[in-house]
Design an enzyme around this catalytic site. Structure first.
Site, PDB file in Angstrom:
ATOM      1  CB  SER A 136     -30.739 -17.815   4.813  1.00  0.00           C
ATOM      2  OG  SER A 136     -30.304 -17.167   6.002  1.00  0.00           O
ATOM      3  CG  HIS A 185      24.189 -10.875   8.524  1.00  0.00           C
ATOM      4  ND1 HIS A 185      23.531 -11.194   9.499  1.00  0.00           N
ATOM      5  CD2 HIS A 185      24.731 -12.225   7.894  1.00  0.00           C
ATOM      6  CE1 HIS A 185      23.511 -12.684   9.725  1.00  0.00           C
ATOM      7  NE2 HIS A 185      24.337 -13.305   8.801  1.00  0.00           N
ATOM      8  CB  SER A 315      12.399  16.487  -2.703  1.00  0.00           C
ATOM      9  OG  SER A 315      12.350  17.449  -1.670  1.00  0.00           O
ATOM     10  CB  SER A 316       7.757  19.776  -1.828  1.00  0.00           C
ATOM     11  OG  SER A 316       8.186  19.693  -0.409  1.00  0.00           O
ATOM     12  CE  LYS A 321      15.695  12.794  -1.271  1.00  0.00           C
ATOM     13  NZ  LYS A 321      14.906  11.859  -1.294  1.00  0.00           N
ATOM     14  CD  GLU A 328       9.470   5.752  -1.332  1.00  0.00           C
ATOM     15  OE1 GLU A 328      10.793   5.911  -1.034  1.00  0.00           O
ATOM     16  OE2 GLU A 328       8.639   6.492  -1.882  1.00  0.00           O
TER      17      GLU A 328
END
Length: 463
Positions: A136, A185, A315-316, A321, A328
């Site tokens: 089934s 911290h 970066s564009s 950079k 990420e």
């Protein structure tokens, strides 16, 4: 049957229906395609693979029990194994968001396998009476969820986690002599060796692997044999045990029939448990990825302790950079897996009486989580951790100026004087050892011994 080059006429218990002429599927699959134009998401390759394996195993057992003609069974097995190998993935068009039992996907497989088997046999093979014999959707789909999850965990995820742990431990050994500033911290704390920091990461991965491994015995228990409601109606009494044994032979994974088939059909607790363990692994990966991002931050205005491999322009608009793209991506994977876990948990509650009715979405999200974590672990190991470099000068300069080193003097001079020394060193931008030499009366040699950062990474009480 065909009255057009574009389609043919098929029929099922509800009547006739147009089906694309090229399609291997039949009327029930076509109804699902037309009923569920919802997401465009199809059941994943791992699910189709497991579905083909289950259909092949069932055909073999039906033949052993004399419920299928040997030639018919062999044609079904050959067709099902071709499906498992991925030779007909384009013939599985049903949306993930379909009938909650996954009946549409089960019938999709039955119809495709029946048509392929008919071509091999040179005679008709029925999708329900022969391909779906002794089965089934209600026991096939839960079985497929477990089989697909086990295959991907054992063949992909565990090796990927092993690889990630191994790379981390290799880097830890290489960097054992590097002492850096610990942080709690996000603030400067006592010194720590990079090997200790990376060792913590490696242990997170090892524990994650152990957690998912601890779930496998329950995932290896299969619902097959329960048929419609768990009673096993229309299936021989030992059908489930036999099918599980055949699947074990086919995959090398020790599958067994679940002891309680009513639980197997009505609940998806093992899948929910596995998803929870995957969530823990995701949490660990996000922690490691975020540590790498922070350690790499800068390089001038951030922490800048390490430099991750430069993989692509960042970066564009800002020339030069470079961003921490691998960590990420891993963080996004972790977020997706956590969301998948929430979906699976909600879907696991949909076991109304004798059947869970959110099986396809459980399958989709569970498989996606396993595959995402597998790929992300390998990428994190090979494209981030394996190749990062260490900025020794920056680490050393920060360490020498760290006022928290005064903690090591607490047993000698007390907390309050230590706090005063730390504040003065910070305010004047001077090394802690200089301020302590002026304040404590301890000679320079003794202070160098007590405040030696490498010594402080070993713990214990200052003497």
């Amino acid at each position: 049957m065909s009255d057009s080059d574009d389609y043919r006429i098929e029929h099922d218990s509800m009547g006739e229906l147009r089906v694309p002429a090229h399609a291997l599927w039949g009327a029930q699959t076509q109804r699902a395609v037309e009923n569920f134009p919802i997401s465009g998401l199809r059941m994943p390759r791992a699910f189709i693979q497991a579905l083909g394996l289950v259909k092949a195993a069932c055909a073999r057992v039906n033949a052993e029990l004399g419920l299928l003609d040997a030639a018919v069974a062999e044609a079904i097995v050959e067709a099902a194994e071709a499906v498992a190998r991925g030779e007909h993935d384009d013939q599985f068009p049903v949306d993930v968001f379909q009938t909650g039992s996954g009946t549409s996907s089960n019938m999709n497989a039955n119809e495709v396998i029946a048509r392929l088997a008919s071509e091999r046999l040179g005679g008709p093979v029925h999708p329900n009476d022969q391909v779906n014999r002794s089965q089934s959707s209600n026991d096939v789909i839960p079985t497929v969820i477990h089989v697909s999850a086990c295959l991907r965990i054992e063949q992909d995820l565990i090796p990927a986690l092993d690889h990630l742990e191994r790379i981390i431990r290799q880097r830890a050994a290489e960097l054992d002599g590097v002492v850096t500033t610990g942080r709690t911290h996000l603030m400067d704390a006592m010194p720590i060796r990079l090997s200790q920091e990376l060792g913590g990461w490696a242990s997170q991965i090892a524990y994650g692997r152990q957690r998912i491994e601890s779930t496998l015995p329950r995932l290896r228990e299969l619902a097959i044999g329960g048929t419609a409601v768990g009673t096993g109606i229309n299936a021989p009494e030992d059908f489930g045990q036999r099918v599980a044994a055949v699947l074990a032979q086919m995959t090398g994974i020790p599958f067994v029939r679940k002891p309680d088939l009513f639980e197997a059909l009505s609940a998806q607790d093992a899948a929910v448990e596995a998803s929870g363990q995957l969530r823990v692994i995701a949490v660990g990966l996000m922690k490691i990825a975020n540590d790498l991002r922070l350690m790499n931050s800068g390089p001038l205005a951030g922490i800048g302790e390490i430099a991750l491999p430069a993989l692509q322009p960042g970066s564009s608009i800002m020339p030069g950079k470079v961003n921490p793209v691998i960590p990420e991506a891993v963080c996004m994977v972790a977020a997706q897996v956590m969301g998948n876990d929430a979906t699976i948990g909600i879907a696991g509650q949909a076991g109304n009486f004798q059947l869970n009715v959110m099986l396809p979405v459980i399958a989709y999200n569970l498989i996606q989580s396993i595959e995402l974590l597998s790929h992300a672990s390998a990428v994190l190991a090979d494209k981030a951790i394996h190749g990062f470099t260490v900025n020794l000068e920056r680490i050393q300069n920060a360490l020498e100026m760290n006022p928290i080193l005064v903690t090591a003097l607490n047993p000698v001079i007390g907390y309050e004087l230590g706090a005063a020394i730390a504040k003065k060193a910070y305010a004047e931008g001077r090394p802690i050892i200089e301020v302590a030499a002026e304040t404590t009366g301890l000679d320079r040699e003794e202070l160098e011994r007590i405040l030696d950062p490498a010594r402080l990474t070993q713990g214990g009480i200052t003497k």
